[in-house]
Design a protein around this motif. Sequence first.
Motif, PDB file in Angstrom:
ATOM      1  N   ASP A 143       1.081  -1.268   0.392  1.00 37.39           N
ATOM      2  CA  ASP A 143       0.025  -0.181  -0.437  1.00 37.39           C
ATOM      3  C   ASP A 143       0.807   1.435  -0.372  1.00 37.39           C
ATOM      4  N   ASP A 144       0.562   2.450  -1.085  1.00 45.40           N
ATOM      5  CA  ASP A 144       0.846   3.445  -0.872  1.00 45.40           C
ATOM      6  C   ASP A 144       0.755   4.420   0.150  1.00 45.40           C
ATOM      7  N   LEU A 145       1.928   4.882   0.843  1.00 45.95           N
ATOM      8  CA  LEU A 145       1.904   5.288   1.605  1.00 45.95           C
ATOM      9  C   LEU A 145       1.290   7.007   1.739  1.00 45.95           C
ATOM     10  N   PRO A 146       0.612   7.228   1.998  1.00 45.02           N
ATOM     11  CA  PRO A 146       0.857   9.332   1.869  1.00 45.02           C
ATOM     12  C   PRO A 146       2.296  10.097   1.856  1.00 45.02           C
TER      13      PRO A 146
END
Length: 65
Positions: free
Chosen positions: A21-24
């Motif tokens: 999951d890409d972290l903001p």
Amino acid sequence: MELNALFGDSDVDAVEEPEIDDLPEEPADENGIGWKVLALFISGGVVITALVVAFMVWVIEGLVL
């Protein structure tokens, strides 16, 4: 995931990679290190330099006298 899939002893063609999951992204600090840290760094350098000079003068006077 089976260990056999890693070594090619299975009928599985490829090992599936886990989804990441890409972290903001958080906005970068625009102020840099800050003037307080810079002031502490400079004053610490001045204090250390003064101590070194005082020690050198003390040693040189001890050798001369």
